[in-house]
Design an enzyme around this catalytic site. Structure first.
Site, PDB file in Angstrom:
ATOM      1  N   HIS A 138       0.831  -1.226   0.000  1.00  0.00           N
ATOM      2  CA  HIS A 138       0.000   0.000   0.000  1.00  0.00           C
ATOM      3  C   HIS A 138       0.860   1.268   0.000  1.00  0.00           C
ATOM      4  O   HIS A 138       0.440   2.304   0.509  1.00  0.00           O
ATOM      5  CB  HIS A 138      -0.954   0.040   1.206  1.00  0.00           C
ATOM      6  CG  HIS A 138      -1.696  -1.239   1.437  1.00  0.00           C
ATOM      7  ND1 HIS A 138      -2.943  -1.479   0.898  1.00  0.00           N
ATOM      8  CD2 HIS A 138      -1.357  -2.354   2.123  1.00  0.00           C
ATOM      9  CE1 HIS A 138      -3.343  -2.691   1.254  1.00  0.00           C
ATOM     10  NE2 HIS A 138      -2.398  -3.248   1.994  1.00  0.00           N
ATOM     11  N   SER A 172      14.067  22.040 -16.556  1.00  0.00           N
ATOM     12  CA  SER A 172      12.814  22.769 -16.740  1.00  0.00           C
ATOM     13  C   SER A 172      13.119  24.059 -17.476  1.00  0.00           C
ATOM     14  O   SER A 172      14.190  24.644 -17.303  1.00  0.00           O
ATOM     15  CB  SER A 172      12.212  23.068 -15.365  1.00  0.00           C
ATOM     16  OG  SER A 172      11.348  24.183 -15.443  1.00  0.00           O
ATOM     17  N   GLU A 175       9.117   8.797 -16.939  1.00  0.00           N
ATOM     18  CA  GLU A 175       7.752   9.310 -17.157  1.00  0.00           C
ATOM     19  C   GLU A 175       7.251   8.953 -18.552  1.00  0.00           C
ATOM     20  O   GLU A 175       6.114   8.523 -18.747  1.00  0.00           O
ATOM     21  CB  GLU A 175       7.709  10.827 -16.960  1.00  0.00           C
ATOM     22  CG  GLU A 175       7.775  11.236 -15.498  1.00  0.00           C
ATOM     23  CD  GLU A 175       7.896  12.739 -15.325  1.00  0.00           C
ATOM     24  OE1 GLU A 175       7.135  13.287 -14.547  1.00  0.00           O
ATOM     25  OE2 GLU A 175       8.763  13.362 -15.970  1.00  0.00           O
TER      26      GLU A 175
END
Ligand code: ARG
Length: 462
Positions: free
Chosen positions: A156, A277, A290
């Site tokens: 979990h 970025s 990603e």
């Protein structure tokens, strides 16, 4: 009216139809398979007395010239030729004349495309399996260094029990091994020649299907032509195999993304495989994992797409089937680059073992060991042991220490049956090593697992 099938038509096709109907702009990828298939078909026709020696020579030389033209970029791919099969045959006939018109004897584009596409998919099953092997090797290199590196094992996404990092990587080695086996079994199952099935029902010509199968590297000949020209299970299988493999890659990617966050800080991806970025100068983004996670979606899309194309088709060939190729090409290209870049990202990433270790000291990972101790050493029923351990965890929380560091006196205040030997069991490394059952996380068990994967990979290399 320059179509190969124009005999029964009195008006030419509209250019709109050409655009809609053509597959040549994408099926040209299969040119090698198509030319090899044609050479083998012609060789068999000659052996069966259907083509003369001269005709065979003209056809083989002509096809080799077409191949050269394609590879040098000279070949003109025309939408009006509809697909690569007709484009190549037409060019062949331009080069060698009437002999070219005999090549399609005892053959249809239906078995031709089934041969080409099946051979492409078979080849890719092998190549992708090999690329997974290389990825596994890189994971194994990292794993071998970390069978004593403590890591919080989670369920979990909550701290559960201490494990080691190599054991965690071993889970992915298991997944990727199954993936290889899936590609291999698809290869075995589908290595069957469609050539000679013609349009749907076989051919009255005296063909030798065994011979063409053998020359093309197939294991055997398909048993029912009606099935063979409409079967795309082999394409669905590679899409499923790639989807499952990408699902595994995506899960690993998800962990790499989490692990490279400040909150985890378990790994740092190398500069080579990270991005910045455009606005926030301090950032280092895990674009590689990603994108791997994102690309998994388009591969599932290709699988669902082809399943949907196939579901309502009456036997045998239907033009719908032409929609089988682009999704497979895209999924294969996605799989290839994904495996390659994940391998490099893993090879170059930095593992922050101290942070993994430190994270183990949060969350009372050895609580289960205390409960097991109460059961084993103190003869307390598990339910009660669970409750007592809960009290000990609450005490540790109150004191602001991890259960692995709690002083004995506090434990004894909770239950006087607890004695000093418990402290050893609460130690995180001992807790990890206590899980010594077969397949467990103990460093000795992890070592066995790594040896198993190493032997597996060595046996592949032979
Ligand atoms: N371009 C077609 C395909 O990719 C080749 C087979 C066409 N056969 C036919 N009878 N129209 O499926």
């Amino acid at each position: 009216m320059d179509k190969m099938w124009s005999g029964r038509f009195s008006a030419g096709a509209s250019s709109l139809l050409d655009d809609f109907n053509a597959s040549i702009m994408f099926d040209r990828k299969l040119y090698q398979e198509d030319i090899e298939g044609s050479i083998v078909h012609a060789t068999m026709l000659h052996a069966q007395g259907i083509l003369t020696q001269d005709e065979l020579k003209l056809i083989v030389d002509g096809l080799n010239q077409v191949k050269k033209e394609i590879e040098s970029g000279e070949f003109e791919w025309k939408i009006s030729d509809e697909d690569l099969h007709m484009g190549i045959e037409k060019r062949l006939t331009q080069i060698i004349g009437d002999a070219g018109k005999k090549l399609h004897t005892a053959r249809s584009r239906n078995d031709q495309v089934a041969v080409d596409f099946r051979r492409y998919v078979l080849r890719k099953n092998k190549e992708i399996a090999k690329a997974i092997e290389l990825l596994m090797q890189e994971i194994l290199v990292v794993a071998k260094k970390h069978k004593d590196t403590l890591l919080p094992g989670m369920t979990h996404l909550q701290h559960a029990q201490p494990i080691n990092f190599a054991f965690h990587l071993g889970a992915y080695l298991s997944m990727f091994k199954r993936d290889i086996e899936r590609f291999e079994s698809s290869y075995e199952r589908n290595n069957i020649s469609p050539l000679g099935c013609a349009a749907l029902a076989g051919t009255p010509h005296n063909v030798d299907r065994e011979k063409t199968a053998e020359l093309l590297g197939f294991d055997s000949v398909s048993i029912n032509c009606l099935d063979t020209v409409s079967d795309r299970d082999f394409a669905l299988e590679i899409l499923f195999n790639i989807s499952t493999m990408m699902m595994h890659i995506s899960r690993l990617s998800e962990e790499l993304i989490l692990w490279s966050s400040y909150e985890f800080g378990f790994v740092e991806l190398s500069d080579e495989y990270s991005t910045g970025s455009s606005i926030m100068p301090q950032k280092k983004n895990p674009d590689v994992p990603e994108l791997l996670r994102g690309k998994t979606g388009r591969v599932y899309g290709a699988l669902m797409g082809l399943l949907t194309v196939m579901k309502g088709l009456p036997l045998a060939y239907n033009k719908d089937t032409q929609e089988d190729k682009e999704g497979v090409f895209d999924a294969v290209a996605t799989a290839e680059i994904s495996l390659e870049i994940l391998k490099e990202a893993i090879k170059t990433m930095q593992v922050k073992a101290e942070n993994m270790q430190k994270a183990c000291e949060i969350g009372h990972l050895s609580a289960t060991d205390l409960a097991d101790y109460l059961v084993e050493k103190c003869n307390i029923p598990f339910r009660e042991a669970h409750f007592i351990t809960g009290r000990a965890v609450a005490k540790a929380e109150e004191l602001g220490v991890d259960l692995s560091k709690i002083e004995l006196k506090y434990l004894q205040e909770i239950d006087s049956r607890i004695s000093e030997d418990v402290l050893e069991l609460l130690d995180l490394r001992n807790s990890m090593n206590a899980r010594d059952s077969f397949g467990g996380t103990a460093s000795t068990q992890t070592q066995k697992q790594l040896e198993y994967f190493e032997n597996y990979l060595n046996s592949k290399g032979e």
